[in-house]
Design an enzyme around this catalytic site. Structure first.
Site, mmCIF file in Angstrom:
data_model
loop_
_atom_site.group_PDB
_atom_site.id
_atom_site.type_symbol
_atom_site.label_atom_id
_atom_site.label_comp_id
_atom_site.label_asym_id
_atom_site.label_seq_id
_atom_site.Cartn_x
_atom_site.Cartn_y
_atom_site.Cartn_z
ATOM 1 N N HIS A 82 -8.169 -4.900 -0.284
ATOM 2 C CA HIS A 82 -6.851 -4.310 -0.062
ATOM 3 C C HIS A 82 -6.120 -4.957 1.110
ATOM 4 O O HIS A 82 -4.909 -5.133 1.092
ATOM 5 C CB HIS A 82 -7.038 -2.808 0.183
ATOM 6 C CG HIS A 82 -5.760 -2.036 0.252
ATOM 7 N ND1 HIS A 82 -4.881 -1.972 -0.801
ATOM 8 C CD2 HIS A 82 -5.209 -1.292 1.246
ATOM 9 C CE1 HIS A 82 -3.837 -1.213 -0.459
ATOM 10 N NE2 HIS A 82 -4.022 -0.800 0.773
ATOM 11 N N ASP A 123 -8.963 -6.057 -4.650
ATOM 12 C CA ASP A 123 -8.528 -4.786 -4.060
ATOM 13 C C ASP A 123 -9.073 -3.652 -4.932
ATOM 14 O O ASP A 123 -8.592 -3.435 -6.041
ATOM 15 C CB ASP A 123 -6.999 -4.754 -4.023
ATOM 16 C CG ASP A 123 -6.444 -3.486 -3.392
ATOM 17 O OD1 ASP A 123 -7.224 -2.546 -3.123
ATOM 18 O OD2 ASP A 123 -5.218 -3.438 -3.169
ATOM 19 N N SER A 154 0.843 -1.198 0.000
ATOM 20 C CA SER A 154 0.000 0.000 0.000
ATOM 21 C C SER A 154 0.880 1.252 0.000
ATOM 22 O O SER A 154 1.756 1.405 -0.845
ATOM 23 C CB SER A 154 -0.929 -0.064 1.212
ATOM 24 O OG SER A 154 -1.887 0.942 1.150
#
Lengths: 211, 408
Positions: free
Chosen positions: B370, B337, B168
């Site tokens: 995610h 995601d 991320s």
């Protein structure tokens, strides 16, 4: 130059490579850039990296095969080939290989055009539907089930089967100039009456987009 | 210059369960050389909280930097000495025999500048005023974080990391490392990340920030002086963020339309208190978060996310922006995601291929959105493990002694 198991001993690769892959390797210039579509666990690319110092990349959809590539140190992009080769720029590679996958692709012409777009040379191998026992099988009223095509008609991934002549016609219509052909049966190269006697055909072609 | 004092009991290897780095405690490194920031501001001095696992080898070639995402910290693996319940945020990934194997690699976690877990941030005292920085703390970018982290590498005498890795926002830092310090990164591992936020991503961040800023307890960012915490705003920010970390399917499976405490015969309660399980879960997550996370850090970090866009100075051409990169890359994305979807990773892959950089890309078909980058998934961990084993081979590091954790 003969491509047999000679390189295996030199480089310490554990097992010798399939003869059709060895033949493909013989068409690839040392140090060139190679894209292997449907590269499996990276067998061919690992071989090419070791024996020909190529800069290789593979494309593969299966998780297990991708993991196999990573473990071997083969660079791999995980994607479905049916989505095309949009990640790759025009003429980014010297050679692009599609080994024993063409017959299971939905968009046959599209992938061949894409191959010609991303590389100067393309290598394609596929099971030869023209192998004579197939004709015999059909005369006996059955769909052929043989070594390179071991599937029943209802569960086969092979949706676009062709003969050597069929492929040559398609290549011509797409402007692909065939430079080499090798044909195999039971891992042995077939030189005579290849259209009837071989179970696997391997073609190398030059892209019309090459400079 | 860094503070060269030796940390006390860095890692206690005794009683550590298999695959764990054991009980860990942070070190604090002080840097008093001014840090020039992207905004034009200058931070005169700063302190970073770090943790390390494993041993740095003699030629300093086996170092791995792990970069953290929005709400995590330097505490990557093991159990914190001060709170043994506090397990590192990537403990399933980092440890002896794990995918990032601390028996072979020296792993560093750094709490980012501006964060609230020990590194200098808005809640720290501004030496110029003797008061907490608050709203006066400078804005930071991903590139600023990399600059600050590079001094940690200098402190350890690490010229080149074997790998810089993050998920991320951590992946953005890894990417930025590869672009801004190309000679210091041999391998760049970017997981569930993106080369830039989309309008939708920025939109969610803005909702979160407005929730905080409009909380009456925020006091323009100087809530420390008022003895308040914009807890409600922070909780709402976290609730919004949390939704973006999960997939629709994941939420449907976890909560569905289950009611929290239905009236007799499952009837609705017809009110605005918690009616559905999902509300209870999000409120709980939000409230928990608001007790330990600093609101200014949340603002600053989401803004750094918004600003990240290495292609910006190259007319939007990511390949041009990445031309300087000299690392081998591993990218991993997760199909569900929707915060940083696979297409964003593929853009990075495309830019790398365009530059003829070696790149491996795995697209993991996982249901968890995610958040999948933090979860146990054998395929994902096998890819990372295989990649690190290859790095180890290249560096001539010893063979893996064991396999623990997700792949055991």
């Amino acid at each position: 130059m003969s491509v047999s198991a000679f390189a295996v001993k030199e480089t310490g690769l554990a097992e010798s490579i399939r003869p059709d892959l060895a033949r493909i390797a013989s068409w690839i210039a040392p140090g060139s850039r190679v894209l292997d579509l449907g590269c499996g666990d990276g067998e061919l690319l690992a071989y090419l990296q070791e024996t020909r110092r190529v800069v290789g990349a593979g494309v593969e959809i299966s998780d297990e095969q991708v993991i196999g590539c990573v473990r071997r140190g083969v660079r791999v992009i995980q994607q479905n080939l049916e989505e095309g080769l949009a990640l790759f720029d025009d003429q980014q590679f010297d050679t692009v290989v599609l080994s024993q996958t063409l017959q299971s692709m939905h968009r046959t012409e599209h992938i061949l055009r894409e191959m010609a777009r991303v590389a100067r040379y393309g290598v394609v191998s596929f099971p030869n539907f023209g192998y004579w026992p197939h004709g015999w099988s059909i005369l006996m009223g059955r769909m052929p089930v043989t070594g390179e095509m071991p599937f029943q008609w209802y569960d086969t991934p092979n949706i676009h089967l062709c003969t050597l002549k069929d492929f040559q016609d398609l290549a011509r219509s797409l402007g692909l100039r065939i430079t080499h052909l090798a044909a195999f049966k039971d891992s042995k190269e077939v030189k005579l009456l290849r259209g009837w006697r071989s179970t696997l055909a391997v073609y190398r072609f030059e892209s019309p987009n090459a400079n | 210059m860094a503070d060269l004092s030796v940390p006390e009991s860095q890692v206690n290897v005794f009683n550590a369960p298999t695959g764990s780095v054991g009980i860990v405690s942070p070190q604090y490194l002080s840097f008093d050389e001014p840090l020039h920031l992207a905004s034009g501001q200058v931070l005169p001095a700063y302190e970073l909280a770090i943790e390390t696992y494993g041993e740095l080898n003699a030629d300093h070639s086996n170092a791995v930097l792990i970069c953290h995402a929005l709400n995590a910290s330097h505490h990557v693996a093991g159990r914190a000495q001060e709170d043994p319940q506090d397990l590192g945020w990537w403990d399933n990934m980092v440890g002896p025999g794990k995918a990032v194997d601390t028996e072979r690699f020296f792993v560093i976690g750094i709490n980012n500048l501006g964060s609230c877990f020990g590194s200098t941030g808005p809640a720290s005292v501004n030496p110029a005023t003797g008061e907490p920085w608050g709203a006066a703390f400078p804005m930071l970018t991903v590139e600023d974080w990399v600059k600050a982290q590079a001094r940690v590498a200098d402190y350890f005498g690490i010229k080149r990391f074997a790998a810089v890795m993050g998920g991320s926002l951590g992946g953005m830092q890894a990417l930025s490392w590869a672009i801004t310090c190309p000679d210091r990164v041999a391998h760049c591992v970017v997981i569930a990340s993106t080369p830039r936020l989309s309008a939708q991503n920025i939109g969610f961040n803005e909702v979160a920030r407005r929730a905080i800023i409009t909380d009456p307890d925020f006091h323009g960012g100087n809530y420390y002086a008022h003895g308040t915490v914009p807890r409600r705003g922070l909780a709402v920010a976290r609730m919004v963020g949390h939704i973006t970390y999960l997939s629709d399917d994941d939420m449907a499976e976890k909560f569905g339309r289950a009611q929290r405490a239905p009236a007799a015969n499952g009837a609705f309660r017809y009110g605005y208190d918690v009616e559905f399980e999902v509300e209870s879960y999000l409120r709980y997550q939000g409230e928990k978060f608001s007790t330990y996370f600093d609101a200014n850090t949340y603002l600053l970090t989401t803004r750094a996310l918004d600003y990240f866009d290495p292609a910006r100075h190259h007319g939007g051409d990511l390949a041009a922006a990445m031309k300087a990169a000299n690392a081998d890359f591993l990218l991993v994305s997760f199909t569900t995601d929707w915060r940083f979807p696979p297409e964003r990773s593929r853009e990075i892959v495309r830019a790398l291929l365009n530059n003829k950089r070696p790149v491996t890309y795995a697209q993991i078909d996982a249901p968890h959105g995610h958040d999948a980058f933090l979860l146990d998934d054998r395929r994902y961990h096998a890819v990372v493990q295989g990649y690190y084993d290859r790095i180890a081979r290249e560096l001539g590091l010893p063979q893996r002694k064991s396999t623990t954790g997700v792949l055991a």
